[in-house]
Design a protein around this motif. Structure first.
Motif, PDB file in Angstrom:
ATOM      1  N   GLY A 217      -0.040  10.950   4.362  1.00 21.55           N
ATOM      2  CA  GLY A 217      -0.584  11.302   5.669  1.00 21.55           C
ATOM      3  C   GLY A 217      -1.404  10.236   6.356  1.00 21.55           C
ATOM      4  N   THR A 218      -1.801   9.161   5.633  1.00 25.14           N
ATOM      5  CA  THR A 218      -2.677   8.172   6.263  1.00 25.14           C
ATOM      6  C   THR A 218      -2.050   6.798   6.445  1.00 25.14           C
ATOM      7  N   VAL A 219      -0.934   6.515   5.791  1.00 22.94           N
ATOM      8  CA  VAL A 219      -0.344   5.181   5.931  1.00 22.94           C
ATOM      9  C   VAL A 219       0.154   4.940   7.353  1.00 22.94           C
ATOM     10  N   GLY A 220       0.432   6.016   8.087  1.00 22.93           N
ATOM     11  CA  GLY A 220       0.796   5.852   9.493  1.00 22.93           C
ATOM     12  C   GLY A 220      -0.368   5.324  10.313  1.00 22.93           C
ATOM     13  N   ILE A 221      -1.592   5.745   9.968  1.00 20.63           N
ATOM     14  CA  ILE A 221      -2.776   5.197  10.646  1.00 20.63           C
ATOM     15  C   ILE A 221      -2.879   3.707  10.354  1.00 20.63           C
ATOM     16  N   ASP A 222      -2.640   3.329   9.102  1.00 25.89           N
ATOM     17  CA  ASP A 222      -2.635   1.909   8.741  1.00 25.89           C
ATOM     18  C   ASP A 222      -1.648   1.131   9.603  1.00 25.89           C
ATOM     19  N   LEU A 223      -0.459   1.687   9.753  1.00 23.05           N
ATOM     20  CA  LEU A 223       0.589   0.999  10.509  1.00 23.05           C
ATOM     21  C   LEU A 223       0.146   0.725  11.939  1.00 23.05           C
ATOM     22  N   VAL A 224      -0.407   1.739  12.578  1.00 26.87           N
ATOM     23  CA  VAL A 224      -0.881   1.568  13.958  1.00 26.87           C
ATOM     24  C   VAL A 224      -2.037   0.578  13.997  1.00 26.87           C
TER      25      VAL A 224
ATOM     26  N   LYS B 165       0.845  -1.192   0.000  1.00 25.57           N
ATOM     27  CA  LYS B 165       0.000   0.000   0.000  1.00 25.57           C
ATOM     28  C   LYS B 165       0.884   1.248   0.000  1.00 25.57           C
ATOM     29  N   LEU B 166       2.100   1.099   0.533  1.00 22.29           N
ATOM     30  CA  LEU B 166       3.053   2.215   0.521  1.00 22.29           C
ATOM     31  C   LEU B 166       3.361   2.672  -0.903  1.00 22.29           C
ATOM     32  N   LYS B 167       3.350   1.739  -1.852  1.00 28.64           N
ATOM     33  CA  LYS B 167       3.641   2.120  -3.240  1.00 28.64           C
ATOM     34  C   LYS B 167       2.605   3.101  -3.765  1.00 28.64           C
ATOM     35  N   LEU B 168       1.347   2.982  -3.306  1.00 29.33           N
ATOM     36  CA  LEU B 168       0.308   3.924  -3.729  1.00 29.33           C
ATOM     37  C   LEU B 168       0.520   5.285  -3.082  1.00 29.33           C
ATOM     38  N   ALA B 169       0.937   5.285  -1.799  1.00 28.42           N
ATOM     39  CA  ALA B 169       1.231   6.557  -1.140  1.00 28.42           C
ATOM     40  C   ALA B 169       2.371   7.281  -1.856  1.00 28.42           C
TER      41      ALA B 169
END
Length: 367
Positions: free
Chosen positions: A85-92, A74-78
């Motif tokens: 700004g939202t992949v950090g929410i995914d991580l948590v 999903k990081l590739k899309l970011a």
């Protein structure tokens, strides 16, 4: 590249690593960490480690539970969209939801951010998302690691990993031993694909010819990139009070492996879960993905959450009250199936045409 001449004096910066940039990032994100402070942790950064006071958090005889995870491709899309700004929410979310299914309250979180060359703007945006996720989960961001590794990553790429620790009072942990025949399965709606199946999703987007900067074919009010980057839902605050009250027998976080692989993980021997796919609407995202890849229903249920991010196993007598309270807390609740005596596993059956043009289908996954 550094000058290879033997007489040249080299620095770490010459090799592509900037200590100054790392120090600047710590100063930028320190206020974000402080915003996640909670009883037991002050969430200050800069030391060699972070302390947590379990007594201050209100525990008397706790068991610690640990989980770690990443965000995957999903990081590739970011990176492709420039929206970090939202992949950090995914991580948590991927970590704390896993703690939750053990019956544990997430207490603190640490992150790992690695890239070839540190872009402090990108990194700060990612960590801001991590802090958002920690606040949603009620846990403290107490530390992390930022690594510059020239030669390990392509220019512009980065990777994320997260680690979280939670606690549950001894005897209150969820192990699946309370699951009984006759229990009802409730499904809490997901916010999208969450953080699983993105290698397939990216391949399907490429096959379809759709563009990330254009309206999503399944949701014209949002750009495709934004729709796919919708962050993983964090279920902690809505479910934790009910875990402490003992009204939930087991929880399954629907991540990689989908419904078919994850639900059996919470079942004891001699118990079988039957899920009816017709009891909730398949979100348009998954219908679109299925059409692009001609994905068989069984593969869909084994790869994606299909619109259900968390499955609850509860006694039939608690279903109505629990559903009403979770709805009041903002969750979308579906009664999706039940537990019976039988071989340990999960069967998904349904006649929803969106799932399969052939009509009813059934896939069974054993222990």
């Amino acid at each position: 590249m550094p000058d290879p001449t033997p007489d040249t004096s080299l620095t770490y910066a010459d090799a592509g690593v900037s200590i100054a940039a790392g120090n600047a990032l710590v100063k930028m994100i320190a206020p974000l960490a402080r915003s996640t402070a909670r009883p037991g942790a002050d969430a200050e950064l800069g030391g060699f480690g972070g302390f947590f006071d379990l007594k201050a958090a209100g525990y008397t005889d706790p068991l610690l539970v640990a989980a770690n995870d990443g965000v995957g491709t999903k990081l590739k899309l970011a990176i492709a969209t420039g929206k970090h700004g939202t992949v950090g929410i995914d991580l948590v979310a991927m970590c704390v939801n896993d703690l939750l299914v053990q019956g544990a309250e997430p207490l603190f979180f640490l992150d790992y951010f690695a890239s070839a060359k540190l872009d402090t703007g990108v990194a700060a945006s990612v960590v801001a998302g991590i802090a958002d996720g920690c606040r949603l989960a009620g846990c403290a961001l107490i530390g992390g690691e930022t690594a510059e590794m020239p030669g390990m990553y392509a220019a512009g790429d980065y990777d994320l990993a997260g680690f979280s620790v939670g606690a549950v009072e001894r005897g209150h942990q969820l192990t699946g031993d309370r699951v009984a025949a006759g229990d009802v399965l409730l499904g809490l709606a997901s916010s999208g694909a969450h953080s699983n199946g993105f290698s397939l999703i990216r391949a399907l987007v490429e096959r379809s010819g759709a563009r990330l900067d254009r309206p999503a074919p399944f949701d014209i009010d949002h750009l495709l990139g934004d729709a796919l980057l919708t962050p993983t839902r964090i279920y902690v605050k809505s479910l934790l009070p009910h875990l402490k009250a003992g009204s939930i027998h087991a929880l399954a976080h629907i991540t990689g492996g989908g419904l078919l692989e994850n639900v059996p993980r919470i079942l004891p021997a001699g118990r079988h879960a039957t899920i009816d796919a017709a009891t909730w609407p398949l979100p348009p995202l998954f219908g679109w993905l299925q059409a692009q890849g001609r994905i068989e229903p069984g593969e869909l249920a084994r790869t994606f959450n299909c619109g259900i991010g968390m499955v609850l196993c509860v006694a039939a007598s608690h279903v109505d009250d629990l559903s009403a309270q979770l709805s009041e807390a903002g969750e979308v609740v579906h009664r999706i199936g039940s537990v019976t005596a039988g071989e340990r596993g999960c069967t998904v059956a349904g006649a929803d045409e969106v799932w399969s043009a052939r009509g009813a289908w059934s896939v069974t996954h054993g222990a």
